[in-house]
Every structure is written in C-alpha cells, then in structure tokens.
Design a protein around this motif. Structure first.
Motif, PDB file in Angstrom:
ATOM      1  N   SER A  20      -8.934  -8.783  -2.594  1.00  0.00           N
ATOM      2  CA  SER A  20     -10.113  -8.620  -3.434  1.00  0.00           C
ATOM      3  C   SER A  20      -9.769  -7.989  -4.773  1.00  0.00           C
ATOM      4  O   SER A  20     -10.224  -8.450  -5.826  1.00  0.00           O
ATOM      5  N   ILE A  21      -8.986  -6.925  -4.740  1.00  0.00           N
ATOM      6  CA  ILE A  21      -8.658  -6.244  -5.990  1.00  0.00           C
ATOM      7  C   ILE A  21      -7.847  -7.155  -6.907  1.00  0.00           C
ATOM      8  O   ILE A  21      -8.132  -7.255  -8.109  1.00  0.00           O
ATOM      9  N   ARG A  22      -6.865  -7.847  -6.324  1.00  0.00           N
ATOM     10  CA  ARG A  22      -6.067  -8.747  -7.166  1.00  0.00           C
ATOM     11  C   ARG A  22      -6.951  -9.827  -7.776  1.00  0.00           C
ATOM     12  O   ARG A  22      -6.811 -10.172  -8.954  1.00  0.00           O
ATOM     13  N   LEU A  23      -7.855 -10.345  -6.969  1.00  0.00           N
ATOM     14  CA  LEU A  23      -8.771 -11.374  -7.470  1.00  0.00           C
ATOM     15  C   LEU A  23      -9.626 -10.822  -8.607  1.00  0.00           C
ATOM     16  O   LEU A  23      -9.776 -11.453  -9.657  1.00  0.00           O
ATOM     17  N   TRP A  24     -10.155  -9.640  -8.415  1.00  0.00           N
ATOM     18  CA  TRP A  24     -11.009  -9.045  -9.447  1.00  0.00           C
ATOM     19  C   TRP A  24     -10.225  -8.812 -10.739  1.00  0.00           C
ATOM     20  O   TRP A  24     -10.699  -9.123 -11.829  1.00  0.00           O
ATOM     21  N   LEU A  25      -9.011  -8.303 -10.601  1.00  0.00           N
ATOM     22  CA  LEU A  25      -8.228  -8.026 -11.808  1.00  0.00           C
ATOM     23  C   LEU A  25      -7.896  -9.312 -12.553  1.00  0.00           C
ATOM     24  O   LEU A  25      -7.933  -9.349 -13.788  1.00  0.00           O
ATOM     25  N   ARG A  26      -7.617 -10.369 -11.827  1.00  0.00           N
ATOM     26  CA  ARG A  26      -7.314 -11.624 -12.499  1.00  0.00           C
ATOM     27  C   ARG A  26      -8.564 -12.230 -13.144  1.00  0.00           C
ATOM     28  O   ARG A  26      -8.505 -12.761 -14.245  1.00  0.00           O
TER      29      ARG A  26
ATOM     30  N   HIS B 127     -12.238   0.514  -5.142  1.00  0.00           N
ATOM     31  CA  HIS B 127     -11.695  -0.447  -4.191  1.00  0.00           C
ATOM     32  C   HIS B 127     -12.776  -0.910  -3.208  1.00  0.00           C
ATOM     33  O   HIS B 127     -12.950  -2.104  -2.933  1.00  0.00           O
ATOM     34  N   GLU B 128     -13.522   0.040  -2.710  1.00  0.00           N
ATOM     35  CA  GLU B 128     -14.566  -0.313  -1.737  1.00  0.00           C
ATOM     36  C   GLU B 128     -15.654  -1.177  -2.378  1.00  0.00           C
ATOM     37  O   GLU B 128     -16.149  -2.118  -1.751  1.00  0.00           O
ATOM     38  N   TRP B 129     -16.010  -0.852  -3.590  1.00  0.00           N
ATOM     39  CA  TRP B 129     -17.048  -1.646  -4.262  1.00  0.00           C
ATOM     40  C   TRP B 129     -16.597  -3.088  -4.433  1.00  0.00           C
ATOM     41  O   TRP B 129     -17.353  -4.015  -4.169  1.00  0.00           O
ATOM     42  N   ILE B 130     -15.357  -3.251  -4.884  1.00  0.00           N
ATOM     43  CA  ILE B 130     -14.845  -4.608  -5.085  1.00  0.00           C
ATOM     44  C   ILE B 130     -14.831  -5.364  -3.765  1.00  0.00           C
ATOM     45  O   ILE B 130     -15.288  -6.501  -3.668  1.00  0.00           O
ATOM     46  N   ASP B 131     -14.304  -4.699  -2.739  1.00  0.00           N
ATOM     47  CA  ASP B 131     -14.262  -5.348  -1.428  1.00  0.00           C
ATOM     48  C   ASP B 131     -15.657  -5.788  -0.998  1.00  0.00           C
ATOM     49  O   ASP B 131     -15.846  -6.898  -0.503  1.00  0.00           O
ATOM     50  N   ALA B 132     -16.625  -4.911  -1.186  1.00  0.00           N
ATOM     51  CA  ALA B 132     -17.982  -5.237  -0.744  1.00  0.00           C
ATOM     52  C   ALA B 132     -18.558  -6.397  -1.555  1.00  0.00           C
ATOM     53  O   ALA B 132     -19.229  -7.270  -1.009  1.00  0.00           O
ATOM     54  N   MET B 133     -18.272  -6.395  -2.851  1.00  0.00           N
ATOM     55  CA  MET B 133     -18.835  -7.459  -3.682  1.00  0.00           C
ATOM     56  C   MET B 133     -18.248  -8.820  -3.327  1.00  0.00           C
ATOM     57  O   MET B 133     -18.907  -9.842  -3.470  1.00  0.00           O
ATOM     58  N   ARG B 139     -11.812 -15.431   3.231  1.00  0.00           N
ATOM     59  CA  ARG B 139     -10.492 -15.144   2.689  1.00  0.00           C
ATOM     60  C   ARG B 139      -9.888 -16.413   2.059  1.00  0.00           C
ATOM     61  O   ARG B 139      -9.260 -16.356   1.011  1.00  0.00           O
ATOM     62  N   HIS B 140     -10.148 -17.526   2.679  1.00  0.00           N
ATOM     63  CA  HIS B 140      -9.636 -18.794   2.147  1.00  0.00           C
ATOM     64  C   HIS B 140     -10.180 -19.049   0.741  1.00  0.00           C
ATOM     65  O   HIS B 140      -9.430 -19.399  -0.180  1.00  0.00           O
ATOM     66  N   ASP B 141     -11.459 -18.849   0.578  1.00  0.00           N
ATOM     67  CA  ASP B 141     -12.059 -19.079  -0.738  1.00  0.00           C
ATOM     68  C   ASP B 141     -11.562 -18.060  -1.765  1.00  0.00           C
ATOM     69  O   ASP B 141     -11.334 -18.395  -2.925  1.00  0.00           O
ATOM     70  N   ARG B 142     -11.389 -16.837  -1.336  1.00  0.00           N
ATOM     71  CA  ARG B 142     -10.874 -15.825  -2.271  1.00  0.00           C
ATOM     72  C   ARG B 142      -9.487 -16.215  -2.759  1.00  0.00           C
ATOM     73  O   ARG B 142      -9.171 -16.111  -3.945  1.00  0.00           O
ATOM     74  N   GLU B 143      -8.668 -16.688  -1.821  1.00  0.00           N
ATOM     75  CA  GLU B 143      -7.311 -17.056  -2.225  1.00  0.00           C
ATOM     76  C   GLU B 143      -7.309 -18.294  -3.113  1.00  0.00           C
ATOM     77  O   GLU B 143      -6.553 -18.381  -4.083  1.00  0.00           O
ATOM     78  N   ALA B 144      -8.192 -19.241  -2.774  1.00  0.00           N
ATOM     79  CA  ALA B 144      -8.283 -20.448  -3.605  1.00  0.00           C
ATOM     80  C   ALA B 144      -8.756 -20.078  -5.016  1.00  0.00           C
ATOM     81  O   ALA B 144      -8.234 -20.580  -6.021  1.00  0.00           O
ATOM     82  N   LEU B 145      -9.721 -19.182  -5.084  1.00  0.00           N
ATOM     83  CA  LEU B 145     -10.221 -18.745  -6.394  1.00  0.00           C
ATOM     84  C   LEU B 145      -9.112 -18.056  -7.177  1.00  0.00           C
ATOM     85  O   LEU B 145      -8.938 -18.287  -8.380  1.00  0.00           O
ATOM     86  N   LEU B 148      -6.787 -20.685  -8.580  1.00  0.00           N
ATOM     87  CA  LEU B 148      -7.365 -21.443  -9.690  1.00  0.00           C
ATOM     88  C   LEU B 148      -7.450 -20.591 -10.955  1.00  0.00           C
ATOM     89  O   LEU B 148      -7.289 -21.086 -12.069  1.00  0.00           O
ATOM     90  N   LEU B 149      -7.696 -19.311 -10.770  1.00  0.00           N
ATOM     91  CA  LEU B 149      -7.700 -18.432 -11.939  1.00  0.00           C
ATOM     92  C   LEU B 149      -6.290 -18.337 -12.522  1.00  0.00           C
ATOM     93  O   LEU B 149      -6.129 -18.147 -13.726  1.00  0.00           O
ATOM     94  N   GLY B 150      -5.291 -18.486 -11.666  1.00  0.00           N
ATOM     95  CA  GLY B 150      -3.922 -18.553 -12.168  1.00  0.00           C
ATOM     96  C   GLY B 150      -3.727 -19.768 -13.050  1.00  0.00           C
ATOM     97  O   GLY B 150      -3.079 -19.692 -14.108  1.00  0.00           O
ATOM     98  N   ALA B 151      -4.308 -20.883 -12.651  1.00  0.00           N
ATOM     99  CA  ALA B 151      -4.229 -22.094 -13.475  1.00  0.00           C
ATOM    100  C   ALA B 151      -4.958 -21.875 -14.805  1.00  0.00           C
ATOM    101  O   ALA B 151      -4.485 -22.308 -15.870  1.00  0.00           O
TER     102      ALA B 151
END
Lengths: 165, 165
Positions: A20-26, B127-133, B139-145, B148-151
């Motif tokens: 989550s944190i890595r995603l948010w930072l990116r 950290h907790e706020w980000i996790d909650a949001m 997890r699959h969608d978070r990683e895919a996102l 894509l943000l890397g792209a």
DNA sequence: GCTTGATATTTTAAGCTTGAAACTTTTTCC
DNA sequence: GGAAAAAGTTTCAAGCTTAAAATATCAAGC
C-alpha cells in the motif's frame, strides 16, 4: 463486505507487506510530476495558474454562470479560496460577477468573451500536454490504469476514517 | 519503441479520444482525495503537516543528517521552501541545525530524539491510514495498479515538453 | 412585523510553494 | 595571494490553501 482482508502480522498491528505504501508513493509521485509540469508550463507560456484554469473550466461548462458556492463545491476547495481566485480573474477581465436577482446573498460568476477565448487557448494546450505525457503508454494500459483507478476511488469512498469498531 | 501510437484526427491535431484527459482527471482526483485526507488527519490529530512529515521522513533515513540542499533535492521542492519548513521544526525542537565543519556555507539538519519519537508516531498513523484507504482493493489489483503507474512513470520521463521536431 | 436560525460570501491568520534577489563562503584561475 | 565565478542558503514578494470569525441576506415561525 470483505473483498480482501488486510494481512496483518501477529505483532504490533503493522501490516505484513508494504504494497500500500509503495503504491501510494508512486501514485503521489506521478501526480506531482504531472501537476508541477502543467503548472510550470501554464506559468511560463500563458502567465496562468492551475487554480485559475480550474475555475475557468468550471465556468466554461456553465454558460449561465455559477454562484461562488457552486464553484467551491464543484472544485472541492473552500469558499474563501474561490473568492481569491475569482478576484484575480476579475482583475484580468476574464469573468464578470453579478448579484443574483433572486438571492441577494449569492454572487453569480460568468465568463466574459475574453475569458472564453483565454480558456479555449489554455484548454487546448492542456489537452496536448496531457496527451504527450501519456503517449508512452499503450491505449490498453491507459484503459487498464483508468479502470484500476476506478477501483481505488471505490476503496477511498469506503474508508471513512473511523476507528475500528 | 512504438507500443501503440496515438490515434489522431485528420484535422487540427486533436487526439481522437479523450482517454488521456479522463485518465489524468481520475488520477488527480484520487491523489487529491488521499492527500487532503492525510493532511486533515495530521492537522486534526497530531498538529502536524504533510510537508513537515516529509522532511522528518527524509531525515529519519539519514542518521548523520542532511544539508538543506540535499533535503531540497530529495523532496523536489525549492530550497527557500525547505528553509521555512525546517525553521518550523526547529521551533518545535524536532530537528537540530549545525554548520558543516567542512563547508561553511552548508547547514546540516538532524533529527533530535524528540523528532525521532514524533516521526515514529506520525509514520505509524500514516501507514495505517494508507493501508485502510487501499484496503478495498485486492492485493492483485494493488499490484497491477503499481505496475501500470510504473509504465506511466516511464511515459512521463520520455515526455520532454519539447515542440514536435 | 420581528426574532431566530440558516445560508452565501468575504475577511483574516497561518502555512505552503515558487522564483528571483541578496548574502556568505568556497573554489578556480591567474 | 587576490579577483572572479560558483555554490549553499536565506529573504522577499506573490499566489494558493484552509479554518474560523465576521457580514449580510434570506426564511420560518410566531
């Protein structure tokens, strides 16, 4: 509703992963880069600012004008903020402000012809900049990113910020 | 490298689709919502601000301190800006500032023990706020996102803002 | 009609942000 | 060694942002 429960460590409540944190930072990094670039180009090439552009864009969609309150709600900024930005646009002659004939408290803001022209110019440049910044992504990836951001939007709407019950 | 060339209209150079603009607006919207939420919670619950948190986070990673210039570059903000934020942290006793022994022009900023404690508290909440949001996404969608943000990041790096040749 | 409360807006204080100007110290180059 | 250029930092002016207080107007109830 338990789409995918967060995986927690046994100890101290810290999440097991940093996804989550890595995603948010990116996410923040990408947005910040784009926003700064747009801001800079507006300033350098058009002597304009992003907040003023946002107000012009909202007014361009409302040919009959909007009240200050409606502007504030549409742009998700405080009403005091709108006051300052609109005053700058008034000085530049891009908007007109009149008291509502039906409500003496409300002011109605409207684009002038100069404001319409100015916005058209800014808007075209803005569009081109965005297209160019995203041109390195395939259409497929852009659409996938758009959809995943939709999922993020939903997740944000679900997070109320309340303490856990 | 031509993943998927942008499709253009025959006329006037406008792109045929609005994919890019819609994507940008959604990206901006998500980031803004998250950022405002974090900002608000820092202010309400810890009497802190996001810029100060950013400075504390950078200093926490540098036990021996950083110069103002290094801070400015790490956070991508102007040096004049760093001056103001660091002065606020000095007033609160969260950082120390000393002149570099090897370069009389440079100041070295360092966390105090109070600053370390303060940052640890803020960091955990953050950290907790980000996790909650983001908890509403799989997890699959978070990683895919994230990918894509890397792209997108790559696409941004490729856009120099030059006029077309 | 008048009071009370709600609504629309502006003002104010505090803080973030930038770019440019000013200042100090260091480095470079004769 | 001394002048000039470069580098690190701060100061300053302008603008954006918010929350809270102050103003002004409207609406409801009596």
């Amino acid at each position: 509703m338990t789409g995918a429960p967060a995986i927690r460590e046994k100890h101290d409540g810290a999440l097991a992963d940093r996804t989550s944190i890595r995603l948010w930072l990116r996410l923040l990094s990408c947005t910040t880069v784009m926003e700064k670039r747009i801001r800079r180009r507006f300033a350098d090439r058009y002597d304009a600012t992003l907040p003023r552009f946002d107000v012009l864009a909202a007014l361009d969609r409302a040919p009959d004008g909007m009240t200050m309150g409606a502007l504030s709600r549409a742009l998700l900024v405080s009403s005091g903020n709108v006051t300052g930005v609109v005053q700058a646009l008034l000085r530049d002659g891009y908007v007109l402000m009149t008291t509502s004939p039906t409500d003496g408290r409300a002011s109605i803001v409207r684009l002038t012809p100069e404001g319409q022209d100015h916005f058209a110019e800014l808007s075209e440049a803005h569009h081109e900049w965005i297209d160019a910044m995203l041109a390195g992504m395939s259409r497929h990836d852009r659409e996938a990113l758009y959809e995943l951001l939709g999922a993020l939007k939903l997740s944000l709407a679900a997070d109320t910020g309340e303490e856990k019950p």
